[in-house]
Design a protein around this motif. Sequence first.
Motif, PDB file in Angstrom:
ATOM      1  N   ARG A 155       0.828  -1.209   0.000  1.00  0.00           N
ATOM      2  CA  ARG A 155       0.000   0.000   0.000  1.00  0.00           C
ATOM      3  C   ARG A 155       0.861   1.258   0.000  1.00  0.00           C
ATOM      4  NH1 ARG A 155      -5.416  -0.583   0.814  1.00  0.00           N
ATOM      5  NH2 ARG A 155      -6.124  -2.592   1.583  1.00  0.00           N
ATOM      6  N   HIS A 156       1.923   1.235   0.779  1.00  0.00           N
ATOM      7  CA  HIS A 156       2.830   2.384   0.823  1.00  0.00           C
ATOM      8  C   HIS A 156       3.444   2.639  -0.553  1.00  0.00           C
ATOM      9  CE1 HIS A 156       5.615   5.301   2.426  1.00  0.00           C
ATOM     10  NE2 HIS A 156       6.621   4.615   1.920  1.00  0.00           N
ATOM     11  N   GLN A 157       3.894   1.594  -1.204  1.00  0.00           N
ATOM     12  CA  GLN A 157       4.490   1.736  -2.529  1.00  0.00           C
ATOM     13  C   GLN A 157       3.458   2.219  -3.555  1.00  0.00           C
ATOM     14  OE1 GLN A 157       7.823   1.431  -3.239  1.00  0.00           O
ATOM     15  NE2 GLN A 157       7.911   1.335  -1.023  1.00  0.00           N
ATOM     16  N   ILE A 158       2.239   1.723  -3.462  1.00  0.00           N
ATOM     17  CA  ILE A 158       1.182   2.163  -4.371  1.00  0.00           C
ATOM     18  C   ILE A 158       0.888   3.642  -4.161  1.00  0.00           C
ATOM     19  CG2 ILE A 158      -1.302   1.948  -4.842  1.00  0.00           C
ATOM     20  CD1 ILE A 158      -0.923  -1.114  -4.489  1.00  0.00           C
ATOM     21  N   ASN A 159       0.832   4.069  -2.905  1.00  0.00           N
ATOM     22  CA  ASN A 159       0.593   5.485  -2.627  1.00  0.00           C
ATOM     23  C   ASN A 159       1.725   6.359  -3.159  1.00  0.00           C
ATOM     24  OD1 ASN A 159      -2.003   5.658  -1.356  1.00  0.00           O
ATOM     25  ND2 ASN A 159      -1.101   4.599   0.395  1.00  0.00           N
ATOM     26  N   LEU A 160       2.941   5.924  -2.975  1.00  0.00           N
ATOM     27  CA  LEU A 160       4.076   6.675  -3.537  1.00  0.00           C
ATOM     28  C   LEU A 160       3.969   6.737  -5.053  1.00  0.00           C
ATOM     29  CD1 LEU A 160       7.071   5.344  -1.392  1.00  0.00           C
ATOM     30  CD2 LEU A 160       6.021   7.616  -1.291  1.00  0.00           C
ATOM     31  N   PHE A 161       3.589   5.632  -5.658  1.00  0.00           N
ATOM     32  CA  PHE A 161       3.433   5.574  -7.110  1.00  0.00           C
ATOM     33  C   PHE A 161       2.362   6.550  -7.584  1.00  0.00           C
ATOM     34  CE2 PHE A 161       1.306   3.652 -10.838  1.00  0.00           C
ATOM     35  CZ  PHE A 161       2.376   3.654 -11.726  1.00  0.00           C
ATOM     36  N   LEU A 162       1.207   6.535  -6.940  1.00  0.00           N
ATOM     37  CA  LEU A 162       0.114   7.413  -7.334  1.00  0.00           C
ATOM     38  C   LEU A 162       0.442   8.892  -7.087  1.00  0.00           C
ATOM     39  CD1 LEU A 162      -2.903   5.281  -6.120  1.00  0.00           C
ATOM     40  CD2 LEU A 162      -2.256   5.768  -8.497  1.00  0.00           C
ATOM     41  N   ASP A 163       1.337   9.148  -6.136  1.00  0.00           N
ATOM     42  CA  ASP A 163       1.765  10.519  -5.850  1.00  0.00           C
ATOM     43  C   ASP A 163       2.972  10.935  -6.690  1.00  0.00           C
ATOM     44  OD1 ASP A 163      -0.217  10.769  -3.937  1.00  0.00           O
ATOM     45  OD2 ASP A 163       1.094  10.212  -2.270  1.00  0.00           O
ATOM     46  N   ASN A 164       3.392  10.064  -7.603  1.00  0.00           N
ATOM     47  CA  ASN A 164       4.579  10.295  -8.443  1.00  0.00           C
ATOM     48  C   ASN A 164       5.834  10.543  -7.618  1.00  0.00           C
ATOM     49  OD1 ASN A 164       3.251  10.055 -10.970  1.00  0.00           O
ATOM     50  ND2 ASN A 164       2.396  12.089 -10.658  1.00  0.00           N
ATOM     51  N   GLU A 165       5.952   9.817  -6.515  1.00  0.00           N
ATOM     52  CA  GLU A 165       7.107   9.947  -5.636  1.00  0.00           C
ATOM     53  C   GLU A 165       7.953   8.681  -5.587  1.00  0.00           C
ATOM     54  OE1 GLU A 165       5.788  11.250  -1.804  1.00  0.00           O
ATOM     55  OE2 GLU A 165       4.915  13.096  -2.599  1.00  0.00           O
ATOM     56  N   LEU A 166       7.595   7.699  -6.377  1.00  0.00           N
ATOM     57  CA  LEU A 166       8.326   6.435  -6.380  1.00  0.00           C
ATOM     58  C   LEU A 166       9.406   6.496  -7.457  1.00  0.00           C
ATOM     59  CD1 LEU A 166       8.132   3.670  -4.933  1.00  0.00           C
ATOM     60  CD2 LEU A 166       6.754   2.874  -6.856  1.00  0.00           C
ATOM     61  N   PRO A 167      10.656   6.149  -7.100  1.00  0.00           N
ATOM     62  CA  PRO A 167      11.732   6.152  -8.106  1.00  0.00           C
ATOM     63  C   PRO A 167      11.389   5.255  -9.306  1.00  0.00           C
ATOM     64  CG  PRO A 167      12.632   5.865  -5.904  1.00  0.00           C
ATOM     65  CD  PRO A 167      11.136   5.763  -5.780  1.00  0.00           C
ATOM     66  N   LYS A 168      11.925   5.609 -10.465  1.00  0.00           N
ATOM     67  CA  LYS A 168      11.600   4.905 -11.723  1.00  0.00           C
ATOM     68  C   LYS A 168      11.840   3.395 -11.633  1.00  0.00           C
ATOM     69  CE  LYS A 168      10.396   8.433 -14.213  1.00  0.00           C
ATOM     70  NZ  LYS A 168       9.000   8.673 -14.486  1.00  0.00           N
ATOM     71  N   ASP A 169      12.950   2.988 -11.047  1.00  0.00           N
ATOM     72  CA  ASP A 169      13.230   1.550 -10.935  1.00  0.00           C
ATOM     73  C   ASP A 169      12.172   0.848 -10.096  1.00  0.00           C
ATOM     74  OD1 ASP A 169      15.498   1.877 -12.454  1.00  0.00           O
ATOM     75  OD2 ASP A 169      16.872   1.889 -10.737  1.00  0.00           O
ATOM     76  N   ASP A 170      11.779   1.485  -8.999  1.00  0.00           N
ATOM     77  CA  ASP A 170      10.757   0.902  -8.145  1.00  0.00           C
ATOM     78  C   ASP A 170       9.396   0.911  -8.826  1.00  0.00           C
ATOM     79  OD1 ASP A 170      12.628   0.372  -6.194  1.00  0.00           O
ATOM     80  OD2 ASP A 170      12.138   2.127  -4.985  1.00  0.00           O
ATOM     81  N   GLN A 171       9.142   1.921  -9.649  1.00  0.00           N
ATOM     82  CA  GLN A 171       7.891   1.958 -10.403  1.00  0.00           C
ATOM     83  C   GLN A 171       7.799   0.738 -11.312  1.00  0.00           C
ATOM     84  OE1 GLN A 171       7.239   5.561 -12.632  1.00  0.00           O
ATOM     85  NE2 GLN A 171       7.489   6.872 -10.838  1.00  0.00           N
ATOM     86  N   ALA A 172       8.874   0.468 -12.016  1.00  0.00           N
ATOM     87  CA  ALA A 172       8.887  -0.675 -12.934  1.00  0.00           C
ATOM     88  C   ALA A 172       8.676  -1.982 -12.175  1.00  0.00           C
ATOM     89  CB  ALA A 172      10.202  -0.709 -13.707  1.00  0.00           C
ATOM     90  N   ASN A 173       9.327  -2.121 -11.019  1.00  0.00           N
ATOM     91  CA  ASN A 173       9.157  -3.326 -10.205  1.00  0.00           C
ATOM     92  C   ASN A 173       7.717  -3.467  -9.719  1.00  0.00           C
ATOM     93  OD1 ASN A 173      11.848  -4.022 -10.457  1.00  0.00           O
ATOM     94  ND2 ASN A 173      12.443  -3.045  -8.532  1.00  0.00           N
ATOM     95  N   LEU A 174       7.133  -2.352  -9.281  1.00  0.00           N
ATOM     96  CA  LEU A 174       5.764  -2.384  -8.782  1.00  0.00           C
ATOM     97  C   LEU A 174       4.781  -2.744  -9.899  1.00  0.00           C
ATOM     98  CD1 LEU A 174       3.721  -1.932  -6.500  1.00  0.00           C
ATOM     99  CD2 LEU A 174       3.690   0.493  -7.139  1.00  0.00           C
ATOM    100  N   ILE A 175       4.941  -2.131 -11.045  1.00  0.00           N
ATOM    101  CA  ILE A 175       4.055  -2.417 -12.175  1.00  0.00           C
ATOM    102  C   ILE A 175       4.145  -3.886 -12.565  1.00  0.00           C
ATOM    103  CG2 ILE A 175       3.684  -1.977 -14.632  1.00  0.00           C
ATOM    104  CD1 ILE A 175       4.474   0.978 -14.013  1.00  0.00           C
ATOM    105  N   GLN A 176       5.355  -4.383 -12.657  1.00  0.00           N
ATOM    106  CA  GLN A 176       5.537  -5.793 -13.011  1.00  0.00           C
ATOM    107  C   GLN A 176       4.902  -6.701 -11.962  1.00  0.00           C
ATOM    108  OE1 GLN A 176       9.598  -7.139 -13.193  1.00  0.00           O
ATOM    109  NE2 GLN A 176       9.062  -8.869 -14.502  1.00  0.00           N
ATOM    110  N   PHE A 177       5.089  -6.359 -10.708  1.00  0.00           N
ATOM    111  CA  PHE A 177       4.501  -7.157  -9.628  1.00  0.00           C
ATOM    112  C   PHE A 177       2.980  -7.156  -9.721  1.00  0.00           C
ATOM    113  CE2 PHE A 177       2.849  -7.665  -5.310  1.00  0.00           C
ATOM    114  CZ  PHE A 177       3.437  -8.862  -4.949  1.00  0.00           C
ATOM    115  N   MET A 178       2.388  -5.969  -9.945  1.00  0.00           N
ATOM    116  CA  MET A 178       0.929  -5.868 -10.019  1.00  0.00           C
ATOM    117  C   MET A 178       0.362  -6.609 -11.225  1.00  0.00           C
ATOM    118  SD  MET A 178      -0.057  -2.058  -8.616  1.00  0.00           S
ATOM    119  CE  MET A 178       0.793  -1.190  -9.903  1.00  0.00           C
TER     120      MET A 178
END
Length: 77
Positions: free
Chosen positions: A11-34
Amino acid sequence: MSSFASVKTLRHQINLFLDNELPKDDQANLIQFMENDARSSKIYNNEKDFREFVKNNVKRPSVTPDFVQNLKERIKL
């Protein structure tokens, strides 16, 4: 970030992602995971839908410039 084991972390990572505060590498990892995890996709969609609901349905009352000035003066005290 390589693990989304806990829902709290996810949830924390998703919130960071939606707030455009997640680093690009972590964004890619999160998207792939989802993409590969239905539960995380559901959590993401719920959060996104909730934010959209709030954005479209919660209206802030307007305030007069006099009110703003009065508030600023009171804060200075």
